[in-house]
Design an enzyme around this catalytic site. Structure first.
Site, PDB file in Angstrom:
ATOM      1  N   SER A   1      32.732  48.466  46.732  1.00  0.00           N
ATOM      2  CA  SER A   1      33.671  49.549  46.447  1.00  0.00           C
ATOM      3  C   SER A   1      34.665  48.989  45.439  1.00  0.00           C
ATOM      4  O   SER A   1      34.799  47.765  45.303  1.00  0.00           O
ATOM      5  CB  SER A   1      34.419  49.919  47.733  1.00  0.00           C
ATOM      6  OG  SER A   1      35.555  50.708  47.444  1.00  0.00           O
TER       7      SER A   1
ATOM      8  N   TYR B   1      38.749  47.291  56.021  1.00  0.00           N
ATOM      9  CA  TYR B   1      37.722  47.887  55.151  1.00  0.00           C
ATOM     10  C   TYR B   1      37.783  47.224  53.767  1.00  0.00           C
ATOM     11  O   TYR B   1      36.759  46.790  53.234  1.00  0.00           O
ATOM     12  CB  TYR B   1      37.912  49.399  55.025  1.00  0.00           C
ATOM     13  CG  TYR B   1      36.959  50.012  54.020  1.00  0.00           C
ATOM     14  CD1 TYR B   1      35.601  50.130  54.326  1.00  0.00           C
ATOM     15  CD2 TYR B   1      37.399  50.422  52.761  1.00  0.00           C
ATOM     16  CE1 TYR B   1      34.706  50.662  53.396  1.00  0.00           C
ATOM     17  CE2 TYR B   1      36.512  50.954  51.831  1.00  0.00           C
ATOM     18  CZ  TYR B   1      35.171  51.076  52.157  1.00  0.00           C
ATOM     19  OH  TYR B   1      34.289  51.590  51.235  1.00  0.00           O
TER      20      TYR B   1
HETATM   21  N1  LIG Z   1      32.691  57.649  49.843  1.00  0.00           N
HETATM   22  C1  LIG Z   1      33.459  56.809  49.174  1.00  0.00           C
HETATM   23  O1  LIG Z   1      34.535  57.192  48.676  1.00  0.00           O
HETATM   24  C2  LIG Z   1      33.043  55.389  48.978  1.00  0.00           C
HETATM   25  C3  LIG Z   1      33.682  54.637  47.971  1.00  0.00           C
HETATM   26  C4  LIG Z   1      33.310  53.318  47.787  1.00  0.00           C
HETATM   27  C5  LIG Z   1      32.313  52.765  48.559  1.00  0.00           C
HETATM   28  N2  LIG Z   1      31.706  53.503  49.537  1.00  0.00           N
HETATM   29  C6  LIG Z   1      30.669  52.869  50.355  1.00  0.00           C
HETATM   30  O2  LIG Z   1      29.473  53.607  50.237  1.00  0.00           O
HETATM   31  C7  LIG Z   1      28.654  53.343  51.370  1.00  0.00           C
HETATM   32  C8  LIG Z   1      28.082  54.645  51.888  1.00  0.00           C
HETATM   33  O3  LIG Z   1      29.126  55.453  52.383  1.00  0.00           O
HETATM   34  P1  LIG Z   1      29.226  57.012  52.090  1.00  0.00           P
HETATM   35  O4  LIG Z   1      30.433  57.228  51.287  1.00  0.00           O
HETATM   36  O5  LIG Z   1      27.938  57.539  51.606  1.00  0.00           O
HETATM   37  O6  LIG Z   1      29.583  57.545  53.551  1.00  0.00           O
HETATM   38  P2  LIG Z   1      28.730  58.343  54.631  1.00  0.00           P
HETATM   39  O7  LIG Z   1      28.291  59.652  54.084  1.00  0.00           O
HETATM   40  O8  LIG Z   1      29.593  58.334  55.847  1.00  0.00           O
HETATM   41  O9  LIG Z   1      27.449  57.428  54.881  1.00  0.00           O
HETATM   42  C9  LIG Z   1      27.527  56.228  55.616  1.00  0.00           C
HETATM   43  C10 LIG Z   1      26.126  55.790  55.996  1.00  0.00           C
HETATM   44  O10 LIG Z   1      26.238  54.561  56.736  1.00  0.00           O
HETATM   45  C11 LIG Z   1      25.491  54.669  57.923  1.00  0.00           C
HETATM   46  N3  LIG Z   1      26.082  53.925  59.021  1.00  0.00           N
HETATM   47  C12 LIG Z   1      27.357  53.949  59.455  1.00  0.00           C
HETATM   48  N4  LIG Z   1      27.502  53.204  60.567  1.00  0.00           N
HETATM   49  C13 LIG Z   1      26.267  52.692  60.835  1.00  0.00           C
HETATM   50  C14 LIG Z   1      25.751  51.857  61.866  1.00  0.00           C
HETATM   51  N5  LIG Z   1      26.529  51.408  62.873  1.00  0.00           N
HETATM   52  N6  LIG Z   1      24.435  51.527  61.838  1.00  0.00           N
HETATM   53  C15 LIG Z   1      23.641  51.998  60.842  1.00  0.00           C
HETATM   54  N7  LIG Z   1      24.066  52.800  59.859  1.00  0.00           N
HETATM   55  C16 LIG Z   1      25.368  53.143  59.856  1.00  0.00           C
HETATM   56  C17 LIG Z   1      25.508  56.166  58.260  1.00  0.00           C
HETATM   57  O11 LIG Z   1      24.347  56.489  59.022  1.00  0.00           O
HETATM   58  P3  LIG Z   1      24.386  56.974  60.579  1.00  0.00           P
HETATM   59  O12 LIG Z   1      25.656  57.712  60.797  1.00  0.00           O
HETATM   60  O13 LIG Z   1      23.134  57.791  60.703  1.00  0.00           O
HETATM   61  O14 LIG Z   1      24.304  55.700  61.330  1.00  0.00           O
HETATM   62  C18 LIG Z   1      25.435  56.813  56.890  1.00  0.00           C
HETATM   63  O15 LIG Z   1      24.096  56.990  56.488  1.00  0.00           O
HETATM   64  C19 LIG Z   1      29.539  52.603  52.370  1.00  0.00           C
HETATM   65  O16 LIG Z   1      29.237  51.231  52.350  1.00  0.00           O
HETATM   66  C20 LIG Z   1      30.947  52.852  51.834  1.00  0.00           C
HETATM   67  O17 LIG Z   1      31.829  51.836  52.192  1.00  0.00           O
HETATM   68  C21 LIG Z   1      32.049  54.812  49.753  1.00  0.00           C
END
Ligand SMILES: NC(=O)c1ccc[n+]([C@@H]2O[C@H](COP(=O)([O-])OP(=O)(O)OC[C@H]3O[C@@H](n4cnc5c(N)ncnc54)[C@H](OP(=O)(O)O)[C@@H]3O)[C@@H](O)[C@H]2O)c1
Length: 255
Positions: A130, A143
């Site tokens: 991120s 985080y």
């Molecule tokens: N959205 C943002 O603004 C942003 C910005 C920078 C970086 N990121 C990063 O992008 C990545 C994806 O996040 P996202 O934004 O797409 O959010 P999201 O829609 O909440 O997706 C998160 C994913 O992680 C999985 N996950 C969470 N806890 C888990 C666990 N205990 N075991 C296995 N899988 C797990 C979830 O699957 P289940 O719920 O099915 O387990 C889901 O598929 C993350 O690493 C986040 O830190 C996001």
């Protein structure tokens, strides 16, 4: 070609799955939500799924064991989430689970797949960090710290691979705000306009397939990643505190 994608049930991971599928890749998708995995499998075809909670170390090894003999060409370490709140107030167990997912699971999978990739001198690792990885993040402290780990680990591996003249590559994705389920889980509301998960996924895949180290989508986020180097730590922390404070929910849903 075949990819393992963690956190494929929503957001960036789901979009990465679609992006690779459009390019003809076979997929192995994981996440906790088995129903969501089955739906995506039906939508994309040519996909295997394995439900797993990556907060549990044994489940991380289960996922690796499932993939081991399947000639995976790309590992996408995407699963992750954030927890909002003052460090003395956030729940310790919740945070340790987050560290297990954001750091430990990514660390284990990166090491095991990197060893396999190095043996055959090919393979791509895409680690999702991120823009938070470049900074300290009061009110989302652990985080931000976890994403610093992902970024620094990936940079170090990149240099080791470069010195070894390896054909294995590593890309680190560092997005700013993206429109996903991230906010709901973290209990915040974005103060800046988020970009779409589809845009971020497509951008990341292009960078990974061309073996670039950094995938930093958007000019503003690139400017943040570069500009932070010139700002003293204490001042940067004060600015980040204000940015995070503005995300605090006042509707009772958040922390
Ligand atoms: N959205 C943002 O603004 C942003 C910005 C920078 C970086 N990121 C990063 O992008 C990545 C994806 O996040 P996202 O934004 O797409 O959010 P999201 O829609 O909440 O997706 C998160 C994913 O992680 C999985 N996950 C969470 N806890 C888990 C666990 N205990 N075991 C296995 N899988 C797990 C979830 O699957 P289940 O719920 O099915 O387990 C889901 O598929 C993350 O690493 C986040 O830190 C996001």
């Amino acid at each position: 070609m075949k990819a393992l994608i963690t956190g494929a049930t929503s957001g960036i991971g789901k979009s990465i799955a679609r992006s690779l599928s459009r390019r003809g890749w076979e997929l192995i998708l994981t996440g906790r939500n088995e129903e969501a995995l089955k739906e995506l499998q039906q939508e994309l075809g040519n996909t295997e799924i394995i439900a797993a909670d990556l907060a549990e170390r044994s489940e991380v090894f289960k996922v690796y064991g499932f993939c081991r003999e399947k000639n995976v060409d790309m590992l996408v370490n995407n699963a992750g989430y954030g927890i909002f709140g003052r460090f003395d107030e956030t729940d310790l167990e919740d945070e340790l689970n987050m560290i297990n997912v954001n750091i430990t699971a990514l660390h284990i999978l990166t090491k095991l797949f990197l060893r396999d990739f190095k043996k055959r001198d090919s393979g791509i690792i895409l680690n999702v960090a991120s823009v938070a990885g470049f900074m300290t993040g009061p009110l989302l402290s652990s985080y931000y710290a976890s994403k610093n780990y992902v970024l620094r680990l990936s940079l170090a591996i990149y240099e080791e691979l470069r010195r070894a003249k390896s054909n294995v590559s590593i890309t680190v994705l560092c997005p700013g705000p993206v429109d996903t389920n991230f906010n709901n889980r973290a209990g915040v509301t974005f103060s800046a306009k988020p970009v779409s998960a589809e845009y971020v996924a497509e951008y990341a895949i292009k960078k990974a397939l061309t073996h670039k180290l950094f995938a930093i989508p958007g000019l503003t986020i690139k400017a943040c990643a570069i500009g932070q180097r010139f700002i003293p730590h204490k001042l940067l922390s004060a600015v980040t505190y204000n940015v995070q404070k503005a995300k605090e929910r006042t509707d009772g849903d958040g922390r």
